[in-house]
Design a protein around this motif. Structure first.
Motif, mmCIF file in Angstrom:
data_model
loop_
_atom_site.group_PDB
_atom_site.id
_atom_site.type_symbol
_atom_site.label_atom_id
_atom_site.label_comp_id
_atom_site.label_asym_id
_atom_site.label_seq_id
_atom_site.Cartn_x
_atom_site.Cartn_y
_atom_site.Cartn_z
ATOM 1 N N LEU A 423 0.815 -1.211 0.000
ATOM 2 C CA LEU A 423 0.000 0.000 0.000
ATOM 3 C C LEU A 423 0.849 1.262 0.000
ATOM 4 O O LEU A 423 0.483 2.267 -0.599
ATOM 5 N N ASN A 424 1.970 1.222 0.675
ATOM 6 C CA ASN A 424 2.873 2.368 0.740
ATOM 7 C C ASN A 424 4.259 1.873 1.132
ATOM 8 O O ASN A 424 4.398 0.787 1.704
ATOM 9 N N GLN A 425 5.268 2.690 0.841
ATOM 10 C CA GLN A 425 6.633 2.208 1.030
ATOM 11 C C GLN A 425 7.575 3.390 1.230
ATOM 12 O O GLN A 425 7.404 4.456 0.623
ATOM 13 N N ASN A 426 8.551 3.220 2.109
ATOM 14 C CA ASN A 426 9.654 4.166 2.190
ATOM 15 C C ASN A 426 10.952 3.402 1.960
ATOM 16 O O ASN A 426 10.925 2.276 1.454
ATOM 17 N N LYS A 427 12.087 3.964 2.335
ATOM 18 C CA LYS A 427 13.360 3.325 2.033
ATOM 19 C C LYS A 427 13.582 2.037 2.811
ATOM 20 O O LYS A 427 14.333 1.168 2.368
ATOM 21 N N GLU A 428 12.964 1.883 3.974
ATOM 22 C CA GLU A 428 13.239 0.732 4.831
ATOM 23 C C GLU A 428 12.059 -0.228 4.979
ATOM 24 O O GLU A 428 12.248 -1.436 5.069
ATOM 25 N N TYR A 429 10.831 0.312 5.009
ATOM 26 C CA TYR A 429 9.674 -0.527 5.316
ATOM 27 C C TYR A 429 8.566 -0.345 4.282
ATOM 28 O O TYR A 429 8.510 0.656 3.565
ATOM 29 N N SER A 430 7.684 -1.339 4.256
ATOM 30 C CA SER A 430 6.488 -1.283 3.424
ATOM 31 C C SER A 430 5.263 -1.546 4.292
ATOM 32 O O SER A 430 5.330 -2.304 5.271
ATOM 33 N N ILE A 431 4.159 -0.919 3.923
ATOM 34 C CA ILE A 431 2.866 -1.210 4.532
ATOM 35 C C ILE A 431 2.096 -2.061 3.536
ATOM 36 O O ILE A 431 1.892 -1.654 2.386
ATOM 37 N N VAL A 432 1.667 -3.259 3.964
ATOM 38 C CA VAL A 432 0.954 -4.166 3.072
ATOM 39 C C VAL A 432 -0.458 -4.395 3.590
ATOM 40 O O VAL A 432 -0.735 -4.263 4.785
ATOM 41 N N ASP A 433 -1.330 -4.735 2.656
ATOM 42 C CA ASP A 433 -2.735 -4.974 2.974
ATOM 43 C C ASP A 433 -2.851 -6.203 3.874
ATOM 44 O O ASP A 433 -2.319 -7.267 3.574
ATOM 45 N N LYS A 434 -3.577 -6.049 4.998
ATOM 46 C CA LYS A 434 -3.729 -7.185 5.911
ATOM 47 C C LYS A 434 -4.896 -8.078 5.542
ATOM 48 O O LYS A 434 -5.137 -9.086 6.213
#
Length: 459
Positions: A423-434
């Motif tokens: 769903l969204n991402q930065n340089k270190e982590y991603s947010i994924v659909d649960k």
């Protein structure tokens, strides 16, 4: 005579005793050496526990401000004096300025002294409010507002002085008005009274173009009291309503970033004020632009044609995972109409064509679309053919393949690929659909570096 000692001594060999302690020490030593060697030579697989989290992105832009505004010109020659402050609200038929053709009334007003002790409470409150508003909002980051405060205070004092003088000169003003040498002028419409113009007042959402964003086209002029004006000169403008817009061009990457946003949290660099705007990408000429529509704070930035803003975007929540865990895996894409239920099972399966007889198998489904399932090579080979139920049609397994993005789950002690939707991402982590089908869940254990393992590797 001494007796001789007996020289016939027989030595007996001692029995060997087994030492269990030494054996245990040797075994432990070998065990430690083995595990040390295994640790050095084997992959060092680290595991991450899936957590919930939020990631937001930001975008900084210089934007063009568009408002519903109209510039008014003088209808005659003379000395102008304003009765309202810049960026103040006016109603219909509010006295906003005077034109003195002869200059007599203006000279008398300017020469009169104002006794501050005779000011009404409402006049004094106006001055106190100016000081209070400036004191509460002042900070080193907006020192520029000191000049604005000074101008507003001077205007406020000039208006008080003029109001007192007009009362004393009412008879002379009436005569000058009858003679046509002095005019009091009223606001034709309600709105925000402005004493700054910049030449771009006619620009709106229908006629703006690429050249509208050239800051060199802005010719900002401040209008002042007690100066001579000629017929046709611009003397003030009025901004109507509370709605206004900020526009800026966007490229393809920015369109992708902004496209899903209906409302955007906007921070103004000028004074760190934050508010929400309705967001919409529009097309004009050959370019795409982001249109931010506001229904508040129009007074705050009424004299600014260009504003630097920072937008808080994609404030997405979901399952937070390290980017290093994300990997890809290739799958066979099998049409759903080749699946069926068999072997007294409720699970979907396929009939694989074999030389020794057809075989029904139930492969692991990793992902599905409207018309296909994604399976791997665990139970089928790329060159296998599968049979369509109630038909003579056949389908080769590797006819269509596709890659999925995912992570390796190790909840059961071995690696299992799980598909994810970022769903969204930065340089270190991603947010994924649960809520992704066949995906991961909160507190799942996944491989920290997805490139280190393959399907079914023991962890």
């Amino acid at each position: 005579m001494k007796k001789k000692k007996n020289q016939n001594i027989v030595k007996f060999q001692k029995d060997y005793k087994f030492n269990i302690g030494i054996v245990i020490i040797v075994i432990i030593f070998i065990y430690v050496l083995f595990h040390l060697f295994s640790y050095i030579t084997d992959k060092n697989i680290k595991v991450y526990e899936v957590k919930e989290g939020t990631i937001s992105a930001s975008l900084k832009k210089d934007a063009l401000a568009l408002r519903d505004e109209e510039v008014f010109n003088s209808g005659t020659n003379g000395i102008i004096k304003y009765f309202k402050q810049d960026a103040s609200r006016v109603g219909v038929k509010t006295v906003i300025y005077s034109i003195d053709k002869s200059g007599e009334i203006t000279n008398k007003i300017n020469s009169m002294n104002t006794d501050i002790g005779k000011l009404s409470p409402s006049m004094l409150n106006g001055i106190y409010n100016e000081f209070g508003a400036f004191s509460e909002s002042y900070s080193d980051s907006n020192f520029f507002r000191t000049g604005i405060f000074k101008n507003n205070l001077n205007t406020e004092l000039d208006q008080i002085h003029t109001a007192n003088a007009l009362g004393s000169l009412q008879g002379e003003i009436d005569n000058a008005t009858k003679n046509g040498t002095y005019e009091l002028n009223y606001s034709p419409k309600a709105g925000l009274f402005m004493l700054t113009i910049d030449g771009l007042e006619g620009t709106n959402l229908d006629n703006f173009d690429k050249e509208s964003f050239d800051v060199n086209r802005v010719n900002k002029v401040g209008l002042r009291s007690n100066v001579n004006v000629n017929s046709g000169d611009p003397i003030y403008k009025i901004i109507y309503g509370d709605k206004w817009n900020l526009l800026f061009p966007v490229n393809d990457d920015e369109k992708k970033l902004l496209g899903d946003e209906d409302y955007i949290n906007v921070r103004f660099n000028l004074d760190d004020f934050m508010t929400y705007a309705e967001a919409k990408i529009i097309h004009q000429g050959t370019e795409d632009y982001m249109n931010l529509a506001f229904d508040d704070s129009i007074e705050r930035y009424a004299d600014n044609r260009f504003l630097t803003i920072e937008m808080q975007l994609n404030n997405k929540s979901g399952l937070k995972i390290p980017n290093s865990a994300i990997t890809t895996k290739e799958f066979f894409v099998i049409p759903k109409n080749y699946f069926m239920k068999g072997n007294d099972s409720s699970s979907e399966g396929i009939m694989v064509k074999r030389s020794g007889g057809n075989e029904f198998i139930s492969p692991t489904i990793f992902y599905e679309t409207n018309d296909a399932y994604y399976i791997d090579s665990e139970k089928v080979d790329a060159k296998d053919y599968i049979l369509k139920p109630n038909s003579n049609e056949e389908y080769r397994v590797d006819t269509k393949t596709d890659e999925l993005e995912g992570v390796y789950s190790v909840n059961k002690g071995y690696a299992v690929f799980k598909q994810i939707k970022v769903l969204n991402q930065n340089k270190e982590y991603s947010i994924v659909d649960k809520n992704t089908s066949y995906g991961i869940a909160l507190y799942d254990r996944i491989v920290l570096d997805g490139s280190q393992v393959e399907e079914n590797d023991m962890i």
